[in-house]
Motif scaffolding. Structure first.
Motif, PDB file in Angstrom:
ATOM      1  N   ARG A  29      -4.337  13.390  -8.348  1.00 11.79           N
ATOM      2  CA  ARG A  29      -4.440  13.557  -9.798  1.00 11.79           C
ATOM      3  C   ARG A  29      -3.582  12.569 -10.580  1.00 11.79           C
ATOM      4  NH1 ARG A  29      -3.966  19.766 -11.492  1.00 11.79           N
ATOM      5  NH2 ARG A  29      -4.494  18.762 -13.471  1.00 11.79           N
ATOM      6  N   ALA A  30      -2.621  11.935  -9.928  1.00 10.32           N
ATOM      7  CA  ALA A  30      -1.707  11.033 -10.637  1.00 10.32           C
ATOM      8  C   ALA A  30      -2.453   9.804 -11.143  1.00 10.32           C
ATOM      9  CB  ALA A  30      -0.579  10.619  -9.708  1.00 10.32           C
ATOM     10  N   THR A  31      -2.143   9.434 -12.373  1.00 14.79           N
ATOM     11  CA  THR A  31      -2.790   8.263 -12.976  1.00 14.79           C
ATOM     12  C   THR A  31      -1.779   7.242 -13.491  1.00 14.79           C
ATOM     13  OG1 THR A  31      -2.917   9.507 -15.073  1.00 14.79           O
ATOM     14  CG2 THR A  31      -4.874   9.516 -13.647  1.00 14.79           C
ATOM     15  N   LYS A  32      -0.728   7.723 -14.155  1.00 17.54           N
ATOM     16  CA  LYS A  32       0.283   6.812 -14.685  1.00 17.54           C
ATOM     17  C   LYS A  32       1.077   6.179 -13.543  1.00 17.54           C
ATOM     18  CE  LYS A  32       0.918   9.307 -19.044  1.00 17.54           C
ATOM     19  NZ  LYS A  32       1.890  10.019 -19.918  1.00 17.54           N
ATOM     20  N   ALA A  33       1.452   4.902 -13.742  1.00 19.78           N
ATOM     21  CA  ALA A  33       2.158   4.158 -12.696  1.00 19.78           C
ATOM     22  C   ALA A  33       3.468   4.837 -12.304  1.00 19.78           C
ATOM     23  CB  ALA A  33       2.432   2.725 -13.164  1.00 19.78           C
ATOM     24  N   GLU A  34       4.207   5.328 -13.304  1.00 23.14           N
ATOM     25  CA  GLU A  34       5.493   5.980 -13.028  1.00 23.14           C
ATOM     26  C   GLU A  34       5.290   7.275 -12.234  1.00 23.14           C
ATOM     27  OE1 GLU A  34       9.408   7.748 -15.402  1.00 23.14           O
ATOM     28  OE2 GLU A  34       7.824   6.702 -16.508  1.00 23.14           O
ATOM     29  N   THR A  35       4.248   8.026 -12.622  1.00 24.74           N
ATOM     30  CA  THR A  35       3.945   9.279 -11.920  1.00 24.74           C
ATOM     31  C   THR A  35       3.511   9.005 -10.485  1.00 24.74           C
ATOM     32  OG1 THR A  35       3.217  10.248 -14.017  1.00 24.74           O
ATOM     33  CG2 THR A  35       2.581  11.393 -12.011  1.00 24.74           C
ATOM     34  N   VAL A  36       2.691   7.983 -10.293  1.00 20.66           N
ATOM     35  CA  VAL A  36       2.231   7.614  -8.956  1.00 20.66           C
ATOM     36  C   VAL A  36       3.417   7.271  -8.061  1.00 20.66           C
ATOM     37  CG1 VAL A  36       0.982   5.872  -7.622  1.00 20.66           C
ATOM     38  CG2 VAL A  36      -0.041   6.826  -9.695  1.00 20.66           C
ATOM     39  N   LYS A  37       4.371   6.506  -8.600  1.00 22.75           N
ATOM     40  CA  LYS A  37       5.549   6.113  -7.829  1.00 22.75           C
ATOM     41  C   LYS A  37       6.385   7.335  -7.434  1.00 22.75           C
ATOM     42  CE  LYS A  37       9.557   3.042  -7.935  1.00 22.75           C
ATOM     43  NZ  LYS A  37      10.337   2.057  -8.737  1.00 22.75           N
ATOM     44  N   THR A  38       6.544   8.273  -8.391  1.00 21.82           N
ATOM     45  CA  THR A  38       7.318   9.491  -8.125  1.00 21.82           C
ATOM     46  C   THR A  38       6.652  10.335  -7.049  1.00 21.82           C
ATOM     47  OG1 THR A  38       8.164   9.553 -10.393  1.00 21.82           O
ATOM     48  CG2 THR A  38       8.256  11.605  -9.142  1.00 21.82           C
ATOM     49  N   VAL A  39       5.322  10.484  -7.138  1.00 20.74           N
ATOM     50  CA  VAL A  39       4.580  11.285  -6.163  1.00 20.74           C
ATOM     51  C   VAL A  39       4.628  10.631  -4.787  1.00 20.74           C
ATOM     52  CG1 VAL A  39       2.307  12.148  -5.523  1.00 20.74           C
ATOM     53  CG2 VAL A  39       3.081  12.341  -7.883  1.00 20.74           C
ATOM     54  N   GLU A  40       4.499   9.304  -4.740  1.00 25.01           N
ATOM     55  CA  GLU A  40       4.582   8.599  -3.460  1.00 25.01           C
ATOM     56  C   GLU A  40       5.943   8.804  -2.815  1.00 25.01           C
ATOM     57  OE1 GLU A  40       3.646   4.581  -4.390  1.00 25.01           O
ATOM     58  OE2 GLU A  40       1.460   4.868  -4.245  1.00 25.01           O
ATOM     59  N   ASN A  41       6.994   8.763  -3.635  1.00 22.27           N
ATOM     60  CA  ASN A  41       8.344   8.979  -3.126  1.00 22.27           C
ATOM     61  C   ASN A  41       8.504  10.391  -2.576  1.00 22.27           C
ATOM     62  OD1 ASN A  41      11.370   9.917  -3.686  1.00 22.27           O
ATOM     63  ND2 ASN A  41      11.397   7.705  -3.435  1.00 22.27           N
ATOM     64  N   LEU A  42       7.940  11.361  -3.312  1.00 23.55           N
ATOM     65  CA  LEU A  42       8.018  12.760  -2.879  1.00 23.55           C
ATOM     66  C   LEU A  42       7.274  12.963  -1.563  1.00 23.55           C
ATOM     67  CD1 LEU A  42       8.851  15.690  -3.470  1.00 23.55           C
ATOM     68  CD2 LEU A  42       6.721  15.949  -4.757  1.00 23.55           C
ATOM     69  N   ASN A  43       6.086  12.379  -1.448  1.00 17.66           N
ATOM     70  CA  ASN A  43       5.298  12.525  -0.218  1.00 17.66           C
ATOM     71  C   ASN A  43       5.982  11.847   0.974  1.00 17.66           C
ATOM     72  OD1 ASN A  43       3.243  14.049  -1.323  1.00 17.66           O
ATOM     73  ND2 ASN A  43       2.032  12.280  -1.927  1.00 17.66           N
ATOM     74  N   ALA A  44       6.658  10.727   0.707  1.00 16.94           N
ATOM     75  CA  ALA A  44       7.401  10.069   1.775  1.00 16.94           C
ATOM     76  C   ALA A  44       8.540  10.961   2.258  1.00 16.94           C
ATOM     77  CB  ALA A  44       7.956   8.724   1.290  1.00 16.94           C
TER      78      ALA A  44
END
Length: 309
Positions: free
Chosen positions: A29-44
């Motif tokens: 669901r993430a669309t904004k670049a900042e949100t995508v980066k945060t979600v990727e960090n969380l998933n890592a």
């Protein structure tokens, strides 16, 4: 394994499975670049927690020797990361060799032998005195005080402090000692992740940008209180009453915070972001156990003093 321990480990697996599912939905669901980066960090981070749960859970399931061996390996890697980033000189080489291949294994052998009296003083007394004495034999006096302090700090943080987690196996509190290790790790790691989550959700006031730019006052308070609540709810896996569990969880959270904060200050002094790159999303092993360096000794000694027979 003890039935309570099995329940806790299965619960952690279920929690991680839920977190992984939420992470996939957020990533979709993430669309904004900042949100995508945060979600990727969380998933890592979630992926790395899967590894940690299987390693720690597997070692505990295999017994005391495997648990001590796992923490000895963690200490070895953490000490290596510390010294990879910390400048040394030729005169330090013998002291470093002894730290890795004599002091570290002896420290954990004392645990395996259940020799508390010598374990508790071996590094802060004998290693503290002997290693600088041995270093003088090289005749290198350049920055001798700073170099000796680095050797001692590395051993105290990466070996002595971390080894207080498996040292909980020495305690007779009326509950399986492995439960205390799991309790300590769950509370200290949950505190880290919940501080991160709360900081991302409502964090506005930077705590100390020069030391840890991502930490916020709101994240610290929200994450800390949440971890204390979890620690209180898990009191049945400990010898603590709910009120005592709240107090012990508070000690773990506060000590864990300062452990990470102090290690962050050292990293800033060394001009680096992470201690290593072995764990995706977390940097090095020392990045993952930095909170444990302060929390484990305090939790061990408070438990030993107040809750052992």
């Amino acid at each position: 394994m003890n039935a309570t321990l099995e329940t806790v480990l299965y619960g952690l697996v279920g929690l991680l499975a839920t977190a992984s599912l939420i992470g996939l939905v957020l990533q979709w669901r993430a669309t904004k670049a900042e949100t995508v980066k945060t979600v990727e960090n969380l998933n890592a981070r979630i992926r790395s927690w899967w590894v940690m749960v299987f390693l720690v859970g597997g070692a505990i399931a295999l017994g005391e020797a495997a648990t001590i061996l796992l923490f000895a390996l963690i200490s070895f890697i953490a000490l290596r990361e510390f010294w990879t980033l910390t400048p040394s000189r030729r005169g330090d080489h013998l002291a470093l060799f002894l730290s890795f291949f004599v002091v570290l294994p002896l420290n954990y052998l004392l645990l395996a032998d259940d020799w508390y009296g010598l374990f508790i003083i071996f590094i802060p007394v004998y290693a503290f005195l002997l290693l600088p004495a041995i270093a003088t034999l090289a005749g290198d006096t350049g920055e001798f005080l700073a170099r000796s302090a680095k050797v001692q700090w590395g051993l105290m943080l990466a070996v002595y402090a971390i080894s207080h987690a498996p040292a909980l196996l020495l305690l007779d509190t009326g509950v399986p000692s492995a439960l205390l290790i799991v309790y300590l790790i769950v509370v200290v790691q949950l505190s880290d992740v919940l501080q991160y989550v709360w900081g991302k959700l409502i964090g506005k006031t930077r705590l100390s940008p020069s030391i840890s730019p991502s930490k916020t006052v709101e994240g610290l308070i929200g994450g800390g209180l949440s971890a204390i609540l979890v620690g209180t709810l898990l009191h049945k896996m400990t010898p603590f009453t709910p009120l005592q569990a709240a107090g012990m969880s508070s000690v773990i959270v506060i000590a864990g915070f300062f452990g990470g904060f102090v290690l962050s200050a050292i990293k800033r002094d060394l001009n680096t972001k992470d201690w290593g790159y072995i764990i995706e999303g977390h940097g090095g092993v020392l990045d993952r156990v930095d909170s444990l360096t302060f929390a484990a000794p305090l939790f061990f000694h408070l438990t030993r003093y107040w809750f052992t027979a």
